[in-house]
Design an enzyme around this catalytic site. Structure first.
Site, PDB file in Angstrom:
ATOM      1  N   HIS A  18       0.881  -1.176  -0.206  1.00  0.00           N
ATOM      2  CA  HIS A  18      -0.277   0.160   0.372  1.00  0.00           C
ATOM      3  C   HIS A  18       0.991   0.961  -0.418  1.00  0.00           C
ATOM      4  O   HIS A  18      -0.126   2.174   0.155  1.00  0.00           O
ATOM      5  CB  HIS A  18      -0.872  -0.075   0.966  1.00  0.00           C
ATOM      6  CG  HIS A  18      -1.827  -1.155   1.611  1.00  0.00           C
ATOM      7  ND1 HIS A  18      -3.073  -1.487   0.243  1.00  0.00           N
ATOM      8  CD2 HIS A  18      -1.552  -1.974   1.852  1.00  0.00           C
ATOM      9  CE1 HIS A  18      -3.583  -2.216   1.015  1.00  0.00           C
ATOM     10  NE2 HIS A  18      -2.616  -3.125   1.759  1.00  0.00           N
ATOM     11  N   ASP A  75       2.329  -6.279   2.661  1.00  0.00           N
ATOM     12  CA  ASP A  75       1.767  -5.536   2.751  1.00  0.00           C
ATOM     13  C   ASP A  75       2.014  -3.900   3.187  1.00  0.00           C
ATOM     14  O   ASP A  75       1.115  -3.668   4.990  1.00  0.00           O
ATOM     15  CB  ASP A  75      -0.070  -6.288   3.460  1.00  0.00           C
ATOM     16  CG  ASP A  75      -0.909  -6.251   3.694  1.00  0.00           C
ATOM     17  OD1 ASP A  75      -1.389  -5.276   3.375  1.00  0.00           O
ATOM     18  OD2 ASP A  75      -1.353  -6.132   5.445  1.00  0.00           O
TER      19      ASP A  75
END
Ligand code: ZN
Length: 371
Positions: free
Chosen positions: A57, A264
């Site tokens: 992200h 992540d």
């Protein structure tokens, strides 16, 4: 003009203890034992294929989730210095207009190769297993919305909870359009998970996290995903998302050919503890662990892929298997060719590491990644 790089080489078939990778332009032209070769341009303890991160992200203080192309370039550059030469930008659950605007805004980055595409982590996820996904924007799969997003282009993977109404049809739609369907943020039973896999899902999103846990009479998505030969299972190897013993067990269960390390990572990767945000929700990072300010849910990680590789090795995985999990298997999950392997004909994406598996140099398409 070729560049010859010497070290312990992790190839797609094993390990060359003293070998060279020969790079010409943007390509690898040869991988072989060093032998009598004299001209060496770079040396390192380990030479691995450039890492492929299919779930990230942001990082270095920058996020992918707001749809700002300059922030996205900065996040990609941050991860490149840590060895990630191919990455998706993962968006989180958000209002339809944000997803549409971000997908449009990132087209130039996909065209110029900064990003290998986009991953939508949501919005079609389980409210019961939403983790740090904003529950206000969770919704049931909407084929019309999905079609609008896919029509823009560049969408490579979508995470869906298979138990939601219309989810199996949505998985079929994605697969029909050549998009990877991933199962995650799910409260599905074992049987509902199998239905998603039968419909064509081929990735498990950070398996174990944000999923119905394993019970021996209700094995749920974790066992179904780890056992399915057609599924590649993401793992967040930071020692926080997963106990090292669980990671090791999952690698033994599925094999390195079916485990993809992912970071992540959110914007705080590589940054100091403090206040950040993920998808519009406030996040506090303490001792490198990112949690939602509200309910304390783990909100992504502060990992980089080199740190994930070290953690996997520390938990008992061999360097060759960890390299496969950080590069070869995730490339396979996206169907990328010439990526994630050190072999003649592959793209010259390489990570050079020292004895402690710390990054000393990164080549992307044959060129050193700038400091
Ligand atoms: Zn995520």
């Amino acid at each position: 003009m070729s560049t010859v790089i010497q070290g312990r080489i992790v190839t797609d078939t094993g390990l060359i203890d003293d070998g060279v990778v020969v790079v010409e332009g943007a390509d690898i032209t040869d991988v072989r034992p060093t032998g009598r070769l004299r001209t060496i341009h770079k040396r390192a303890s380990w030479v691995l294929p450039g890492f492929v991160d299919i779930h990230v992200h942001g990082g270095g203080g920058h996020t992918f989730t707001t749809g700002d192309p300059e922030a996205a370039r900065a996040a990609a550059a941050f991860h490149a210095k840590h060895g990630t030469t191919t990455m998706l930008a993962s968006l989180v659950t958000a209002a339809p207009e944000i997803l549409l605007a971000a997908t449009t805004a990132y087209q130039p980055l996909i065209d110029d190769g900064t990003l290998a595409g986009l991953h939508f982590e949501g919005p079609y996820l389980s409210a019961a297993r939403c983790g740090a996904q904003n529950p206000a924007y969770l919704r049931d799969p909407d084929p019309a919305e999905l079609e609008r997003l896919l029509a823009i282009g560049g969408v490579r993977m979508v995470t869906i909870a298979p138990e939601l109404p219309g989810a199996v049809d949505a998985i079929r739609l994605l697969v029909d359009r050549g998009v990877v369907a991933a199962i995650g943020h799910t409260d599905a039973t074992y049987e509902q998970t199998l239905a998603g896999i039968q419909a064509g899902a081929t990735v498990g999103t950070h398996v174990c996290n944000a999923m119905r846990p394993v019970h021996h009479r209700d094995p749920g998505p974790i066992v179904a995903l780890l056992d399915a030969n057609e599924v590649i299972c993401e793992q967040v190897a930071d020692g926080v998302h997963l106990h090292d013993g669980m990671l090791r067990h999952n690698v033994r269960s599925a094999g390195a050919a079916r485990i993809a390390l992912v970071t992540d990572a959110m914007s705080a990767a590589g940054m100091a503890d403090g206040s950040y945000e993920l998808g519009g929700q406030p996040v506090t990072v303490h001792d490198g662990v990112a949690r939602l300010l509200g309910d304390g849910s783990i909100a992504g990680s502060t990992l980089t892929m080199d740190a994930a590789l070290r953690r996997a090795v520390q938990s008992g995985v061999s360097v060759a298997d960890a390299a496969r999990m950080a590069a070869t298997t995730p490339a396979l999950a996206l169907g990328l060719e010439r990526i994630g392997v050190l072999a003649a004909g592959a793209q010259a994406d390489l990570v050079l590491l020292d004895d402690e598996l710390r990054v000393v140099d990164v080549l992307r398409r044959g060129k050193p990644v700038a400091e």
